[in-house]
Design a protein around this motif. Structure first.
Motif: not given
Length: 80
Positions: A48-49, A53-55, A27-30, A37-38
């Motif tokens: 992207l958001q 959240f899905i990932l 989660i921290s890497l993502m 990217s934002s």
């Protein structure tokens, strides 16, 4: 029999601990990649958001499934 109990307790602890560490790192890497990217393309921030959240939910689900399996091992061993 005490050796089996000790081994199951250690295995359950490792399953939960390694799952938690892996989920935190994932989660921290993502999250870091999402912020990068934002910043590069702010017009894609909403798309992207949603994907982030899905990932994040899938990563947490994998950890929770591992926790459930560890609890299942512990209960099945200690109830015999």
């Amino acid at each position: 029999m005490e050796q089996v109990y000790a081994s199951v307790a250690i295995a359950c602890g490792l399953i939960i601990a390694l799952g938690a560490v892996a989920a935190c790192i994932g989660i921290s890497l993502m999250g870091g990649k999402y912020l990068e990217s934002s910043a590069r393309q702010p017009e894609l921030m909403n798309d992207l958001q949603v994907k982030m959240f899905i990932l994040a939910g899938l990563i947490d689900a994998a950890f929770i499934i591992g926790t459930g399996i560890a609890v299942w091992f512990a209960i099945s061993t200690f109830l015999k």
